[in-house]
Write a protein that holds these residues in place. Structure first.
Motif, PDB file in Angstrom:
ATOM      1  N   GLY A  37       0.824  -1.209   0.000  1.00 34.30           N
ATOM      2  CA  GLY A  37       0.000   0.000   0.000  1.00 34.30           C
ATOM      3  C   GLY A  37       0.852   1.250   0.000  1.00 34.30           C
ATOM      4  N   ALA A  38       1.936   1.230  -0.769  1.00 28.99           N
ATOM      5  CA  ALA A  38       2.925   2.308  -0.726  1.00 28.99           C
ATOM      6  C   ALA A  38       2.415   3.575  -1.394  1.00 28.99           C
ATOM      7  CB  ALA A  38       4.213   1.849  -1.403  1.00 28.99           C
ATOM      8  N   ARG A  39       2.597   4.690  -0.690  1.00 32.82           N
ATOM      9  CA  ARG A  39       2.270   6.000  -1.249  1.00 32.82           C
ATOM     10  C   ARG A  39       3.327   6.997  -0.791  1.00 32.82           C
ATOM     11  NH1 ARG A  39      -1.801   6.857  -4.055  1.00 32.82           N
ATOM     12  NH2 ARG A  39      -1.526   9.096  -3.840  1.00 32.82           N
ATOM     13  N   CYS A  40       3.776   7.822  -1.719  1.00 30.83           N
ATOM     14  CA  CYS A  40       4.699   8.898  -1.389  1.00 30.83           C
ATOM     15  C   CYS A  40       3.885  10.166  -1.185  1.00 30.83           C
ATOM     16  CB  CYS A  40       5.731   9.085  -2.503  1.00 30.83           C
ATOM     17  SG  CYS A  40       7.013  10.297  -2.100  1.00 30.83           S
ATOM     18  N   THR A  41       3.968  10.724   0.010  1.00 26.77           N
ATOM     19  CA  THR A  41       3.196  11.913   0.356  1.00 26.77           C
ATOM     20  C   THR A  41       4.122  13.103   0.500  1.00 26.77           C
ATOM     21  OG1 THR A  41       1.617  10.543   1.570  1.00 26.77           O
ATOM     22  CG2 THR A  41       1.602  12.902   2.036  1.00 26.77           C
ATOM     23  N   LEU A  42       3.840  14.178  -0.218  1.00 24.47           N
ATOM     24  CA  LEU A  42       4.639  15.387  -0.084  1.00 24.47           C
ATOM     25  C   LEU A  42       4.397  15.996   1.298  1.00 24.47           C
ATOM     26  CD1 LEU A  42       4.115  17.042  -3.593  1.00 24.47           C
ATOM     27  CD2 LEU A  42       5.983  15.573  -2.832  1.00 24.47           C
ATOM     28  N   THR A  43       5.484  16.285   2.008  1.00 22.91           N
ATOM     29  CA  THR A  43       5.353  16.738   3.392  1.00 22.91           C
ATOM     30  C   THR A  43       5.655  18.219   3.588  1.00 22.91           C
ATOM     31  OG1 THR A  43       7.621  15.983   3.774  1.00 22.91           O
ATOM     32  CG2 THR A  43       5.847  14.487   4.364  1.00 22.91           C
ATOM     33  N   GLY A  44       6.345  18.841   2.653  1.00 25.82           N
ATOM     34  CA  GLY A  44       6.634  20.254   2.835  1.00 25.82           C
ATOM     35  C   GLY A  44       7.585  20.796   1.783  1.00 25.82           C
ATOM     36  N   ARG A  45       7.572  22.108   1.649  1.00 26.42           N
ATOM     37  CA  ARG A  45       8.450  22.794   0.705  1.00 26.42           C
ATOM     38  C   ARG A  45       9.265  23.834   1.453  1.00 26.42           C
ATOM     39  NH1 ARG A  45       6.634  26.366  -4.637  1.00 26.42           N
ATOM     40  NH2 ARG A  45       8.708  26.466  -5.597  1.00 26.42           N
ATOM     41  N   LEU A  46      10.529  23.928   1.095  1.00 27.42           N
ATOM     42  CA  LEU A  46      11.435  24.894   1.716  1.00 27.42           C
ATOM     43  C   LEU A  46      11.955  25.854   0.664  1.00 27.42           C
ATOM     44  CD1 LEU A  46      13.298  25.906   4.050  1.00 27.42           C
ATOM     45  CD2 LEU A  46      14.961  24.186   3.277  1.00 27.42           C
ATOM     46  N   ALA A  47      11.842  27.140   0.943  1.00 29.13           N
ATOM     47  CA  ALA A  47      12.477  28.178   0.133  1.00 29.13           C
ATOM     48  C   ALA A  47      13.441  28.913   1.049  1.00 29.13           C
ATOM     49  CB  ALA A  47      11.437  29.135  -0.444  1.00 29.13           C
TER      50      ALA A  47
END
Length: 322
Positions: free
Chosen positions: A34-44
């Motif tokens: 049940g693998a899913r890659c979830t975006l957790t955050g963006r850094l600038a």
């Protein structure tokens, strides 16, 4: 009765793959976990900065959209520069630091503002992080099978695809459009696949396990055969013949690469398929056992209890968490 998403064969005497065989072992394992890659955050960010991350306890992917940062971990002898269009992946076992200046006081990354965090003007660096989420039990199939660190560089075979995906991700993040959330989720999934393909391209760096066996060109045909027809009563000489190797040579190589003998690997794979089916499919226990090669419910239940320490029915009732 609902369709079987794993398409398990029901006739253990049939040596042929099912009429609609499952896809390659990697795709099969991703579905099973049940693998899913979830975006957790963006850094600038801009200027001098350093972020200290605790051991994430799961596969984490960090991509660089713009600029350069440096990755540091006690496990690595040397720090690693990560440039625009590149990615790194960690299996979650160790803390690490990202920085532009090693002398900058590190900030605890858990205190970052999510999903977007800015340091300074934010004009020099942009990066996005993602975590691998799996269903209960999936950790053993994925994160535990991976080495602690991977650097997907601009010279890797997957670099062209990764750069394109990062450009698309940057566009979706910078210009919110209809369907953007769905698009970002799919891009994250494709990034995960490219990272795993990069792992497979370097089998010598993988720990002994199923992923290394899949990556081994001599063993892969036998691994595919076991995945495509787990119910068949495979014999060692048949698997060796599929791998075009002598039986003793095949057995020794398989154990060295996978960490277990071929038939032990097959048994473990069958049990994982059964465990998944018990939790996620509304089918009788006897049918689950038949689908992986057990002629009777009692023989399957005995094997399952030996593997998991509980009966199939109890495993189903507790969702595998007992």
């Amino acid at each position: 009765m609902p369709a079987d998403p794993l398409n398990l064969p029901l006739d253990p005497s049939n040596p042929l793959p099912p009429s609609n065989p499952p896809s390659d072992p990697l795709s099969h394992v991703l579905a099973l976990a049940g693998a899913r890659c979830t975006l957790t955050g963006r850094l600038a960010a801009s200027g001098r900065w350093a972020l200290r991350f605790p051991a994430p306890g799961r596969l984490k992917i960090i991509t660089v959209l713009r600029g350069t940062c440096t990755f540091s971990s006690a496990r690595l002898a040397n720090d690693v520069d990560v440039r625009a269009g590149e990615a790194i992946a960690v299996n979650g076992s160790d803390p690490f630091t990202l920085y532009t200046d090693p002398a900058a006081p590190p900030v605890d990354a858990t205190e970052m503002t999510v999903p977007f965090h800015r340091i300074g003007s934010g004009e020099e660096f942009s990066g996005v992080g993602g975590d691998l989420d799996v269903q209960h039990g999936g950790e053993a199939l994925l994160a535990w099978a991976l080495p602690p660190f991977l650097h997907l560089t601009s010279t890797s075979p997957q670099s062209t695809a990764v750069r394109w995906l990062l450009e698309e991700l940057d566009a979706e993040l910078g210009d919110p459009r209809a369907g953007g959330g769905f698009a970002r989720d799919q891009i994250a999934q494709l990034l995960l696949v490219q990272v795993l393909r990069s792992y497979l391209a370097r089998p010598e760096a993988l720990p002994a396990g199923w992923l290394r066996a899949v990556a081994d060109p001599r063993l892969a045909p036998a691994v595919r055969a076991m995945h495509e027809n787990p119910a068949y009563a495979w014999q060692l000489h048949e698997l060796a013949r599929i791998a075009t190797m002598a039986r003793t040579t095949f057995a020794a190589r398989f154990r060295a690469v996978a960490g277990v003998p071929p038939l032990a690997y097959l048994h473990d794979w069958r049990m994982r398929l059964a465990a998944h089916a018990l939790v996620h499919q509304d089918v009788p226990v006897g049918r689950v056992g038949l689908s992986i090669g057990y002629a009777s419910e009692s023989s399957f239940s005995t094997a399952f209890k030996r593997a998991f320490g509980t009966t199939p029915l109890r495993y189903r009732r507790t969702g595998g968490r007992d």
